[in-house]
Design a protein around this motif. Structure first.
Motif, mmCIF file in Angstrom:
data_model
loop_
_atom_site.group_PDB
_atom_site.id
_atom_site.type_symbol
_atom_site.label_atom_id
_atom_site.label_comp_id
_atom_site.label_asym_id
_atom_site.label_seq_id
_atom_site.Cartn_x
_atom_site.Cartn_y
_atom_site.Cartn_z
ATOM 1 N N LYS A 190 -45.841 -46.365 18.329
ATOM 2 C CA LYS A 190 -45.821 -46.456 16.874
ATOM 3 C C LYS A 190 -46.184 -45.084 16.311
ATOM 4 O O LYS A 190 -47.204 -44.509 16.678
ATOM 5 C CB LYS A 190 -46.824 -47.492 16.373
ATOM 6 N N ILE A 191 -45.328 -44.595 15.427
ATOM 7 C CA ILE A 191 -45.567 -43.309 14.776
ATOM 8 C C ILE A 191 -45.553 -43.558 13.266
ATOM 9 O O ILE A 191 -44.526 -43.915 12.697
ATOM 10 C CB ILE A 191 -44.515 -42.263 15.174
ATOM 11 N N TYR A 192 -46.710 -43.384 12.640
ATOM 12 C CA TYR A 192 -46.861 -43.611 11.211
ATOM 13 C C TYR A 192 -46.628 -42.298 10.462
ATOM 14 O O TYR A 192 -47.030 -41.236 10.925
ATOM 15 C CB TYR A 192 -48.277 -44.100 10.895
ATOM 16 N N PHE A 193 -45.985 -42.388 9.298
ATOM 17 C CA PHE A 193 -45.756 -41.185 8.496
ATOM 18 C C PHE A 193 -46.028 -41.476 7.027
ATOM 19 O O PHE A 193 -45.874 -42.595 6.554
ATOM 20 C CB PHE A 193 -44.319 -40.672 8.684
ATOM 21 N N ASP A 194 -46.465 -40.435 6.316
ATOM 22 C CA ASP A 194 -46.666 -40.552 4.873
ATOM 23 C C ASP A 194 -46.672 -39.164 4.264
ATOM 24 O O ASP A 194 -47.076 -38.191 4.910
ATOM 25 C CB ASP A 194 -47.975 -41.258 4.545
ATOM 26 N N VAL A 223 -41.050 -46.393 17.220
ATOM 27 C CA VAL A 223 -40.681 -46.868 15.896
ATOM 28 C C VAL A 223 -41.432 -46.014 14.884
ATOM 29 O O VAL A 223 -42.613 -45.723 15.059
ATOM 30 C CB VAL A 223 -40.968 -48.382 15.714
ATOM 31 N N LEU A 224 -40.725 -45.591 13.847
ATOM 32 C CA LEU A 224 -41.301 -44.793 12.766
ATOM 33 C C LEU A 224 -41.707 -45.761 11.659
ATOM 34 O O LEU A 224 -40.876 -46.533 11.176
ATOM 35 C CB LEU A 224 -40.288 -43.768 12.259
ATOM 36 N N LEU A 225 -42.967 -45.729 11.265
ATOM 37 C CA LEU A 225 -43.515 -46.690 10.315
ATOM 38 C C LEU A 225 -44.005 -45.973 9.061
ATOM 39 O O LEU A 225 -44.823 -45.061 9.142
ATOM 40 C CB LEU A 225 -44.690 -47.436 10.957
ATOM 41 N N GLY A 226 -43.506 -46.397 7.907
ATOM 42 C CA GLY A 226 -43.921 -45.787 6.658
ATOM 43 C C GLY A 226 -43.853 -46.767 5.501
ATOM 44 O O GLY A 226 -43.263 -47.841 5.617
ATOM 45 N N VAL A 230 -37.110 -43.974 0.801
ATOM 46 C CA VAL A 230 -36.750 -43.060 1.886
ATOM 47 C C VAL A 230 -36.235 -43.848 3.091
ATOM 48 O O VAL A 230 -35.230 -43.481 3.706
ATOM 49 C CB VAL A 230 -37.953 -42.165 2.273
ATOM 50 N N ILE A 231 -36.900 -44.937 3.421
ATOM 51 C CA ILE A 231 -36.481 -45.751 4.559
ATOM 52 C C ILE A 231 -35.100 -46.351 4.304
ATOM 53 O O ILE A 231 -34.244 -46.357 5.191
ATOM 54 C CB ILE A 231 -37.539 -46.821 4.874
ATOM 55 N N PRO A 283 -32.841 -43.693 15.308
ATOM 56 C CA PRO A 283 -34.265 -44.011 15.479
ATOM 57 C C PRO A 283 -34.625 -45.293 14.715
ATOM 58 O O PRO A 283 -34.079 -45.558 13.650
ATOM 59 C CB PRO A 283 -34.985 -42.808 14.858
ATOM 60 N N ARG A 284 -35.518 -46.066 15.283
ATOM 61 C CA ARG A 284 -35.994 -47.267 14.592
ATOM 62 C C ARG A 284 -36.968 -46.831 13.490
ATOM 63 O O ARG A 284 -37.880 -46.057 13.741
ATOM 64 C CB ARG A 284 -36.740 -48.175 15.566
ATOM 65 N N ILE A 285 -36.739 -47.373 12.299
ATOM 66 C CA ILE A 285 -37.611 -47.070 11.158
ATOM 67 C C ILE A 285 -37.943 -48.401 10.506
ATOM 68 O O ILE A 285 -37.049 -49.218 10.259
ATOM 69 C CB ILE A 285 -36.909 -46.157 10.130
#
Length: 127
Positions: free
Chosen positions: A7-11, A66-69, A74-75, A105-107
């Motif tokens: 899990k990769i969180y972004f903000d 998975v990119l989580l935001g 944006v998603i 990529p999974r978002i």
């Protein structure tokens, strides 16, 4: 042992909006925060955070992630559900170039209260 998807969180955000941008990416309990990355809008900052999250996955050689935001707009643009216009179209092109060929990529959109990257940024600016 069962392999788990990373899990990769972004903000991203800026103060004021538009203004000085900052981004955060969190994975494995480690936050990477970049401040004063230039002037732009909150939408620009969110895009730059998403791109930074994908860049981090690529740099670490992670393939199952998975990119989580919490940036719904944006998603939606990154996943092709909504068309990107103006500056967002340029960010989308950079994201797609980094993603390269193969599966996208999974978002996934998550609530702000669950976004560890957003929590890391909020700690920089307590109210």
């Amino acid at each position: 042992m069962i392999a788990r998807r990373t899990k990769i969180y972004f903000d991203g955000g800026c103060r004021p909006n538009p203004g000085s941008m900052e981004i955060a990416v969190v994975t494995g309990g480690v936050a990477t925060i970049e401040r004063d990355i230039g002037a732009g809008s909150s939408l620009d900052a969110e895009w730059l955070a998403l791109i930074a999250a994908l860049r981090l996955a690529r740099a670490r050689g992670v393939t199952d992630f998975v990119l989580l935001g919490d940036a719904a707009a944006v998603i939606a643009q990154a996943t092709g559900k909504v068309r990107a216009h103006g500056e967002a179209a340029g960010h989308l092109a950079a994201f797609r170039a980094l993603a390269g060929e193969g599966p996208a990529p999974r978002i996934r959109h998550i609530p702000r209260t669950q976004n560890l990257a957003g929590i890391a940024l909020a700690k920089l600016h307590p109210r």
